[in-house]
Write an enzyme that holds these catalytic residues in place. Structure first.
Site, mmCIF file in Angstrom:
data_model
loop_
_atom_site.group_PDB
_atom_site.id
_atom_site.type_symbol
_atom_site.label_atom_id
_atom_site.label_comp_id
_atom_site.label_asym_id
_atom_site.label_seq_id
_atom_site.Cartn_x
_atom_site.Cartn_y
_atom_site.Cartn_z
ATOM 1 N N HIS A 101 70.910 44.645 43.592
ATOM 2 C CA HIS A 101 70.085 45.730 43.040
ATOM 3 C C HIS A 101 70.834 47.033 43.295
ATOM 4 O O HIS A 101 71.102 47.360 44.457
ATOM 5 C CB HIS A 101 68.723 45.772 43.737
ATOM 6 N N GLU A 156 61.738 33.162 46.927
ATOM 7 C CA GLU A 156 62.269 33.976 48.025
ATOM 8 C C GLU A 156 61.233 33.963 49.146
ATOM 9 O O GLU A 156 61.495 33.461 50.233
ATOM 10 C CB GLU A 156 62.531 35.408 47.544
ATOM 11 N N ASP A 212 72.257 41.154 47.335
ATOM 12 C CA ASP A 212 70.884 41.611 47.125
ATOM 13 C C ASP A 212 70.761 43.130 47.299
ATOM 14 O O ASP A 212 70.841 43.857 46.316
ATOM 15 C CB ASP A 212 69.923 40.860 48.048
ATOM 16 N N ASP A 213 70.554 43.590 48.532
ATOM 17 C CA ASP A 213 70.390 45.016 48.834
ATOM 18 C C ASP A 213 71.286 45.340 50.034
ATOM 19 O O ASP A 213 70.795 45.546 51.149
ATOM 20 C CB ASP A 213 68.919 45.309 49.163
HETATM 21 N N1 ADE Z 1 63.929 44.258 44.739
HETATM 22 C C1 ADE Z 1 64.979 44.629 45.494
HETATM 23 N N2 ADE Z 1 65.273 43.680 46.393
HETATM 24 C C2 ADE Z 1 64.393 42.670 46.195
HETATM 25 C C3 ADE Z 1 64.196 41.413 46.791
HETATM 26 N N3 ADE Z 1 64.944 40.970 47.802
HETATM 27 N N4 ADE Z 1 63.182 40.654 46.337
HETATM 28 C C4 ADE Z 1 62.404 41.071 45.325
HETATM 29 N N5 ADE Z 1 62.548 42.242 44.733
HETATM 30 C C5 ADE Z 1 63.540 43.042 45.148
HETATM 31 ZN ZN ZN Z 2 66.926 40.586 44.748
#
Ligand code: ADE
Ligand code: ZN
Length: 336
Positions: free
Chosen positions: A10, A191, A269-270
């Site tokens: 993201h 998740e 992911d982040d």
């Molecule tokens: N948006 C940003 N990171 C996320 C994640 N790990 N799961 C769901 N939505 C997200």
């Molecule tokens: Zn994600």
């Protein structure tokens, strides 16, 4: 240098604390944190929702097109150092338009960096607009139409945000529309939600890849289906541990799924929030799960095969692994 594709990142999750403060100064935004250390001290999340609350709050510093360009460039520069040669990045358009940022300004800002990604960083790239599943189907359709109307090239759409209690079936229409328009589709599932959420996005949205998908491991028939249909999972190991979806990297289902024949990929992911970019994730699972060099190579080749890159790009990236062919790499750490 061997090549990787990153398929689950993201852009807003690459917003490092230092850039948050720099953008806040540039845009005259008052932050409720004294400094970078004060902010980083909050990066201790009990679950996905706790993370999302801070993630959305920090986006308030992203206001002008240039902010989105700077964010995207910073990710691309770091990803290049991680060995990423193909990046399919997620962008939460609704999180910006909801704050009054014009859709076109945000998208054009991102695109200004992505359109030069190959020339500047050696990274082929594509943009996936991720629709927020805690919002309505009408809001998702509006965001999709804004994205298309912006004229910015789109690779596809995705679905993310709060999973549990937000089934994917509400978004059937916008996903069908994007598919009819020739776009690729992906969705987060499995998740925090159980294996049924993975089945939900496959059956209702007909997505080509599942983001995370790790809880599929609890349903042997679903694992068989993922193998039979060769549906890639974009797994994010450090994220799963930081958000308490997996207790410890040493018990992460990635190795089990990979060894059962699922097309598993590794992603960040982040990364600004979860302690590492793609290279950090690969190295962490390699050590924690005792992956062999062949398995690391399989993860990289899976990422390339599962990408939506043109065939000639896939072939070029896959060829970077030819010298690391099964059993011939001679030991030692594989540098991605
Ligand atoms: N948006 C940003 N990171 C996320 C994640 N790990 N799961 C769901 N939505 C997200
Ligand atoms: Zn994600």
């Amino acid at each position: 240098m061997t090549a990787w594709a990153e398929l689950h990142v993201h852009l807003e999750g690459t917003l490092e604390p230092e850039l948050i403060f720099a953008l806040a100064r540039r845009n005259g935004v008052r932050l409720p944190y004294a400094d970078v250390e004060d902010l980083r001290a909050l990066y201790d999340f009990g679950d996905l929702q706790e993370f999302l609350d801070l993630y959305y709050a920090n986006m308030q510093v992203l206001l002008r097109g240039q902010d989105f360009t700077d964010l995207t460039d910073a990710y691309l520069a770091r990803a290049a150092r991680a060995g990423v040669r193909r990046a399919e990045v997620f962008f939460d358009l609704q999180a910006h338009t909801a704050r009054g940022v014009p859709a076109t300004e945000a998208l054009e800002g991102v695109n200004a960096a992505l359109s030069r990604s190959h020339e500047r960083y050696g990274i082929s790239s594509g943009l996936i607009v991720t629709l927020l599943r805690h919002l309505s189907a009408e809001s998702a359709m509006e965001a999709y139409e804004q994205a298309v109307a912006s004229g910015v090239p789109l690779l596809g759409i995705g679905l993310c945000s709060t999973e549990v209690g937000n089934p994917a079936s509400r978004f059937r229409e916008v996903f069908a529309r994007a598919q009819a328009d020739g776009l690729h589709t992906v969705a987060h599932a499995g998740e925090e939600g159980d294996a049924s959420y993975v089945t939900d996005v496959l059956d209702n949205l007909h997505v080509e890849r599942v983001d995370h998908g790790v809880r599929a491991v609890d349903d042997p028939l679903l694992v068989d289906r993922l193998v039979a249909e060769q549906i890639p999972l974009t797994v994010c190991p450090l994220s799963n541990v930081r958000l308490k979806g997996v207790a410890d990297l040493r018990v992460h289902p990635l190795a089990d799924l990979l060894r059962r024949g699922v097309r598993v990929t590794v992603n960040s992911d982040d990364p600004a929030y979860f302690g590492g970019y793609l290279d950090d994730n690969v190295e962490a699972v390699r050590l924690a799960l005792g992956l062999t060099e062949d398995e690391v190579r399989d993860l990289a080749l899976n990422s390339i095969a599962a990408s939506f890159a043109p065939p000639e790009v896939k072939a070029e990236l896959a060829a970077s692994w030819d010298d690391v062919a099964a059993g011939t790499s001679g030991g030692g750490r594989l540098t991605p």
